[in-house]
Write a protein that holds these residues in place. Structure first.
Motif, short mmCIF file in Angstrom:
data_model
loop_
_atom_site.label_atom_id
_atom_site.label_comp_id
_atom_site.label_asym_id
_atom_site.label_seq_id
_atom_site.Cartn_x
_atom_site.Cartn_y
_atom_site.Cartn_z
N THR A 52 -113.22 -6.87 -11.85
CA THR A 52 -114.39 -7.19 -11.03
C THR A 52 -115.54 -7.64 -11.93
N LYS A 74 -112.89 -11.21 -10.33
CA LYS A 74 -112.40 -11.36 -8.97
C LYS A 74 -113.16 -10.44 -8.02
N LYS A 75 -113.38 -10.91 -6.82
CA LYS A 75 -114.04 -10.11 -5.79
C LYS A 75 -113.01 -9.19 -5.13
N TYR A 76 -113.49 -8.10 -4.54
CA TYR A 76 -112.60 -7.29 -3.72
C TYR A 76 -112.02 -8.16 -2.61
N GLU A 78 -109.98 -10.54 -2.76
CA GLU A 78 -109.60 -11.90 -3.19
C GLU A 78 -108.23 -11.83 -3.86
#
Length: 313
Positions: A52, A74-76, A78
């Motif tokens: 993240t 990375k986003k949650y 995704e």
């Protein structure tokens, strides 16, 4: 079909041969999926680090230019792929930016929790329950006798003394949570923070977390005011000042051995206790549970004949 060798333990760390990547490797590798930024899960020097954005920020502070060759934040929720394995991050509730790692391969869902807790904590994103075929869970406190007390009740213990307090706390995650709790439940205390903790506090604030009131440690303030001062220090400082005078000692941790010889016990943990692990298993609904980071024997005994529990460590 669940692949027994989907995750294996190697001297470098947890390895997924089907994606050719490591989960929280302990040495630099080509492809590293990092659940959170604590030093026992995140090392510097890997070529590609998937994590993240908050974890990237913490690692860049801790390791500077040696944090990684390339970060892939990375986003949650995704989903991305490494080789043929699809990966999605979900909040783990451990510290800011901590992630569970859902790995999908050949129709099977493997969920690696990393370190996690399910109780409310406004200093980080709340834990998300995600269904999976295999739950790969930490088992740090997987003992039926372990029940973490309310962090609110614990922090309120500090109100029982007017004396100055030296409070040991991990610099990343625990300290920010403690500052929040002190502000909310110990309003008469003046919170002072060791300089090594301050950068992590600032990163939390950069991500919009409202920490509350605190000041950089000032020796004169502590010396001239013998009441209501709380000095938050990292473990190394806490243990090096074991004979500190005119202060009550406390250490925020779920471990009993860290409460010994302190003036106040402060059982505040950022890990799941026995009941929380059982609740997680119930809601994830796995066909198998694989345990890490602790002793999974009691979980294996508890689910004997009902659920397959495999101890990886």
């Amino acid at each position: 079909m669940i692949l027994d060798d989907f995750i294996t333990i190697t001297p470098t760390g947890l390895y997924c041969v089907y994606g050719d990547f490591y989960l929280d490797p302990q040495q630099p590798v080509k492809e590293a999926v990092v659940s959170h930024a604590h030093g026992d899960h995140a090392v510097g020097g890997s070529q590609n680090v998937y994590c993240t954005a908050a974890t990237e920020s913490f690692m860049k502070h801790r390791y500077r230019k040696f944090a990684a060759v390339d970060f892939h934040a990375k986003k949650y929720h995704e989903t991305f792929k490494i080789s043929e394995v699809a990966i999605t991050f979900y909040a783990a509730g451990h510290i800011l930016g901590s992630a569970q790692v859902l790995m999908e391969y050949q129709g099977v869902r493997y969920l690696y929790t990393g370190d996690y807790k399910i109780e409310p904590d406004s200093s980080c994103e709340p834990f998300e329950f995600v269904q999976a075929d295999v739950l790969i869970t930490e088992s740090t406190f997987a003992n039926p006798e372990t029940k973490h007390p309310s962090p609110i009740d614990e922090i309120k213990k500090l109100n029982e003394t007017n004396s100055n307090i030296m409070l040991g706390s991990y610099a990343l995650g625990k300290s920010q949570r403690i500052i929040q709790l002190l502000n909310e439940y110990c309003p008469t205390k003046n919170v002072m923070v060791h300089h090594s903790i301050m950068p992590f506090v600032k990163i939390y604030e950069d991500y919009g977390i409202k920490i509350g009131n605190y000041k950089m440690y000032d020796r004169k303030v502590m010396k001239n005011n013998h009441e209501h001062q709380v000095y938050l220090v990292p473990p190394m400082v806490f243990h090096s000042y074991h004979k500190a005078i005119n202060v009550v000692r406390a250490f925020a941790s779920g471990w009993k051995n860290l409460q010994q010889q302190n003036g106040i016990s402060l059982y505040i943990s950022d890990h799941a206790d026995w009941a929380a692990i059982l609740e997680t298993i119930e809601k994830v609904k796995p066909e198998q549970v694989w345990t890490l980071h602790g002793d999974g024997k009691q979980l294996k005994e508890y689910f004997e004949g009902r659920l397959e529990v495999k101890i990886l460590n």
